[in-house]
Design an enzyme around this catalytic site. Structure first.
Site, PDB file in Angstrom:
ATOM      1  N   GLY A 210      -4.088  -8.163 -19.313  1.00 19.46           N
ATOM      2  CA  GLY A 210      -4.387  -9.592 -19.270  1.00 19.46           C
ATOM      3  C   GLY A 210      -4.662 -10.020 -17.845  1.00 19.46           C
ATOM      4  N   PRO A 211      -3.696  -9.784 -16.906  1.00 21.85           N
ATOM      5  CG  PRO A 211      -1.653  -9.860 -15.831  1.00 21.85           C
ATOM      6  CD  PRO A 211      -2.293  -9.388 -17.096  1.00 21.85           C
TER       7      PRO A 211
ATOM      8  CG  ASP B 221     -17.586  -9.926 -15.212  1.00 27.12           C
ATOM      9  OD1 ASP B 221     -16.861 -10.830 -14.773  1.00 27.12           O
ATOM     10  OD2 ASP B 221     -18.129  -9.986 -16.335  1.00 27.12           O
ATOM     11  N   GLY B 222     -14.607  -9.085 -14.303  1.00 28.11           N
ATOM     12  CA  GLY B 222     -13.427  -9.639 -13.641  1.00 28.11           C
ATOM     13  C   GLY B 222     -12.490  -8.554 -13.159  1.00 28.11           C
TER      14      GLY B 222
ATOM     15  CG  HIS C 124     -15.022 -15.841 -21.324  1.00 26.69           C
ATOM     16  ND1 HIS C 124     -14.881 -14.485 -21.130  1.00 26.69           N
ATOM     17  CD2 HIS C 124     -13.897 -16.414 -20.793  1.00 26.69           C
ATOM     18  CE1 HIS C 124     -13.740 -14.245 -20.511  1.00 26.69           C
ATOM     19  NE2 HIS C 124     -13.125 -15.406 -20.292  1.00 26.69           N
TER      20      HIS C 124
ATOM     21  NE  ARG D 253      14.559   4.355   8.620  1.00 25.94           N
ATOM     22  CZ  ARG D 253      13.632   4.749   9.469  1.00 25.94           C
ATOM     23  NH1 ARG D 253      12.411   5.032   9.042  1.00 25.94           N
ATOM     24  NH2 ARG D 253      13.883   4.831  10.761  1.00 25.94           N
TER      25      ARG D 253
ATOM     26  CD  GLU E 292       0.602  -1.598   0.856  1.00 26.20           C
ATOM     27  OE1 GLU E 292       0.925  -1.331   2.024  1.00 26.20           O
ATOM     28  OE2 GLU E 292      -0.543  -2.007   0.534  1.00 26.20           O
TER      29      GLU E 292
ATOM     30  CG  PHE F  47       3.669  -4.085   3.591  1.00 23.92           C
ATOM     31  CD1 PHE F  47       3.219  -5.255   4.176  1.00 23.92           C
ATOM     32  CD2 PHE F  47       3.827  -2.967   4.389  1.00 23.92           C
ATOM     33  CE1 PHE F  47       2.913  -5.310   5.527  1.00 23.92           C
ATOM     34  CE2 PHE F  47       3.524  -3.006   5.742  1.00 23.92           C
ATOM     35  CZ  PHE F  47       3.071  -4.189   6.317  1.00 23.92           C
TER      36      PHE F  47
ATOM     37  CG  HIS G 281      11.256  -0.371   7.965  1.00 26.69           C
ATOM     38  ND1 HIS G 281      11.293   0.815   7.267  1.00 26.69           N
ATOM     39  CD2 HIS G 281      11.040  -0.035   9.266  1.00 26.69           C
ATOM     40  CE1 HIS G 281      11.114   1.829   8.101  1.00 26.69           C
ATOM     41  NE2 HIS G 281      10.965   1.348   9.323  1.00 26.69           N
TER      42      HIS G 281
ATOM     43  NE  ARG H 241      12.670   1.139  13.016  1.00 30.18           N
ATOM     44  CZ  ARG H 241      12.734   0.899  14.312  1.00 30.18           C
ATOM     45  NH1 ARG H 241      13.347  -0.182  14.762  1.00 30.18           N
ATOM     46  NH2 ARG H 241      12.169   1.713  15.175  1.00 30.18           N
TER      47      ARG H 241
END
Length: 682
Positions: free
Chosen positions: A138-139, A176-177, A280, A373, A427, A453, A477, A536
């Site tokens: 869907g997304p 196309d999306g 659509h 970590r 990511e 991130f 981190h 870290r």
């Protein structure tokens, strides 16, 4: 009836008229069954997207009748081809195919209840609503990136168990999306690099978006874009059976992943709306729907399929039965049958707990002072050899995330026998790819990047949680503790943001023991994703016992007060050590403080209220975390005090930053003293 005169400026209608003038073939009639069901379901629901199912019906019919390996009698057959409708708004295409081919649980009543509560035919395909729905889509963009993970899993498992057990393809219908979304660049780049030749995208090249012609927003050469990233490409008329079949045959022979750009007419058959944005995302309307059926020569009542077409489609659903029976016989004789079935079922090895116990004992005996970590690296060193299906990688941060284990081997183009993946700086694509690996089955994926991130991968992570599948995210981190890289790399709001996501376990361990326990819990969990958020900077060993997995309770008393509690210090991650130092300072002044470690809020929230009261106590509470305060009021109560961040960080050594922002043992002790002098809120 209102006039259905086509607007003169719609060039697609002339092409449609020429196509409809051709003799009606059995394949066209079978495709028209999809179109009719899509028209009826969207019209009845008074919501939905009829355009894609009507436009891609010819392509889907060719794929399902001649190329897709499946048996409707067993939707979870391990060696079935995977079919992903990445353009999930066109969900009636999938539901119509499942109904027509005879899948149990997708009957005509389900289609009549399209988009209604508890119907397996939801507005967008939802994993778990029906066993033949391979993934939630869907997304836009998520489906194609998830499919890359499925195709990758197939190659990795084939390398481990052999082609006699694992030899199937992954087919995707995308829009196309999908291809405009940024994640598509990450996904197709990775798939092309790894030469995932059993992956095929069927691109619904209808030139229409919600706003109008796609030329409003894009002018790229899609085929050259894919070719530049290592894909084979073909452009075809998506309504020409010969071209469709030839292109699908080409994809099967290709030594690269394949893109087939299918030039289609959105809403094919609709007399005035075909080829326009009006087809659509809304019902055609009674007059247009009737006109479409008349143009197609469809005379059956709503939700009814003529008996000869129903039989033809049902035979398609049984076409793969022989292949499945042959596979069952091969599996029965296979030397690795038991291991294959265990991995596909998602069960951990029988002796897996021994590796966990040995790891905890090692930590207890050595009491290492480590960044969490680095403690995670210790956990992986123990768990990867003990868990053959554990596979993962990093977004170009292997040396920082500490996610590679010697001897696990690396996946490379054309060589899929390793278990470590270099995802590159992708990511979002990495997280969606991990979803596909988990959905495929046979692998437990883990992926890694810097915690800040996680913003880049959040949409894929949300789908992981929504689908309830096992993926482990190693996010290092984790705070201002990363130091000199500064506020762009220092997450402050991320813990609060991710703790707000349903069905997500966020672990922030305070030492090596809690890190090992977090890994144990993440791998045991089969109904959703886990984040292991890591530091870290180094932290001391805090736990002096290794029996019960105390992280499994979400929170616990790490150090009780020597006498009656005057104050409770509650912390997570690297700040647990700060709370312990503050406890010592307060004890020297005769103030008895307990320290509570709260490594996983979600698990603590699941504990019974009596346990929560026992841990949190009745004394005033001080919360400590190098992050923003949102959410802490739940544990601190109306009289609690929070020590943490109120804005972004800065660039400096981490010791300087903790002093600058007042996250120190001295500050915690001072806050406790001040709170004890203040009368409680009435």
């Amino acid at each position: 009836m209102a006039s259905l005169a086509p607007p003169a400026e719609n060039p697609a209608l002339a092409h449609q008229a020429a196509l409809l003038a051709r003799p009606l073939t059995p394949a066209r009639r079978m495709a028209d069954a999809i179109r009719a069901l899509a028209i009826d379901a969207v019209q009845t629901a008074n919501a939905g997207h009829p355009g894609l199912p009507m436009g891609m019906a010819d392509v889907a019919t060719a794929l399902w009748t001649r190329f897709l390996k499946f048996d409707a009698a067993d939707p979870r057959w391990p060696d079935r081809d995977r079919f992903v409708l990445s353009a999930g708004h066109g969900s009636m295409l999938l539901y119509a195919l499942l109904y027509l081919t005879g899948y149990e649980g997708m009957d005509i009543e389900a289609l009549r209840r399209f988009r209604q509560l508890h119907s397996p035919a939801a507005g967008h395909p939802e994993y778990g609503a029906h066993p033949a729905i391979e993934t939630t889509t869907g997304p836009l963009g998520q489906g194609i990136a998830t499919a890359v993970g499925m195709a990758l899993a197939e190659r990795m498992l084939a390398a481990r168990f052999g082609r006699s057990l694992v030899d199937h393809r992954t087919w995707v219908i995308c829009s196309d999306g999908d291809l405009m979304e940024g994640i598509s660049h990450e996904a197709i780049g990775l798939a092309g690099h790894l030469r995932l030749n059993k992956l095929t995208f069927l691109y619904d090249d209808n030139h229409i978006s919600i706003d109008g012609d796609t030329a409003l927003a894009r002018s790229e050469d899609t085929l050259r874009r894919f070719a530049a990233q290592g894909w084979a490409t073909r452009a075809i008329d998506g309504h020409d059976p010969g071209q469709i079949t030839a292109a699908l045959s080409f994809a099967v022979r290709s030594k690269k992943p394949t893109l087939i750009a299918c030039r289609t007419i959105i809403g094919f058959g609709a007399p005035t709306k075909a080829g326009t944005a009006a087809a659509h995302g809304a019902p055609l309307g009674a007059a247009e729907a009737a006109g479409a059926k008349a143009a197609l020569g469809w005379t059956a009542p709503p939700f009814e399929i003529p008996p000869d077409l129903a039989l033809a489609w049902h035979e398609v659903g049984t076409r793969g039965a022989g292949a499945r029976r042959a596979w069952i016989k091969r599996e029965a004789r296979h030397a690795q049958r038991a291991e294959f079935e265990r991995a596909l079922a998602g069960r951990l090895p029988d002796d897996w707990h021994q590796a966990v116990a040995a790891l905890k004992q090692q930590i207890l005996e050595t009491r290492p002072k480590l960044a969490t970590r680095a403690a995670s690296q210790l956990a992986l060193d123990a768990l990867v050899p003990a868990t053959p299906e554990l596979a993962g990688g990093s977004a170009d941060l292997t040396g920082s995330n500490l996610t590679f284990v010697k001897g696990m081997g690396t996946v490379a183009p054309g060589a899929y026998g390793g278990r470590y993946l270099h995802f590159g700086i992708r990511e979002h694509g990495m997280a969606a790819c991990a979803n596909g690996m988990a959905l495929h089955g046979g692998l437990i994926p883990y992926v890694a990047t810097f915690f800040v991130f996680s913003d880049y991968l959040r949409p894929a992570l949300r789908l992981t949680a929504l689908m309830g599948i096992r993926v482990v995210h190693v996010l290092t981190h984790d705070s201002i503790g990363l130091g000199e890289d500064g506020p762009t790399h220092q997450p402050v709001e991320h813990l609060a943001s991710l703790r707000a996501m349903p069905n997500l376990h966020v672990f922030r361990p305070g030492d090596a023991m809690e890190t090992a326990e977090a890994w144990e819990l993440a791998l045991r969990r089969t109904d959703g994703p886990s984040l292991i958020v890591l530091s870290r900077q180094s932290v001391p060993a805090l736990r002096a016992e290794a029996g019960e997995n105390r992280t499994g309770r979400g929170g616990y008393v790490l150090a009780e007060a020597a006498g009656a509690r005057a104050v409770t210090l509650i912390a997570t991650g690297t700040e647990v050590a700060i709370a312990m130092d503050a406890r010592s300072m307060l004890a020297a002044e005769g103030i008895e403080a307990a320290v509570v470690s709260l490594p996983c809020w979600e698990l603590f929230a699941q504990q019974d209220p009596a346990y929560q009261r026992e841990v949190l106590g009745a004394a005033p509470r001080i919360g400590v975390e190098a992050a923003v305060a949102q959410g802490w009021e739940r544990w601190l109560g109306p009289d609690g005090v929070f020590i943490g961040m109120t804005g972004f960080g800065a660039s400096a050594p981490f010791e300087v930053l903790y002093k600058e922002f007042g996250i120190t043992a001295e500050a915690v002790a001072a806050a406790a003293r001040k709170r004890l002098l203040r009368p409680p809120t009435a």
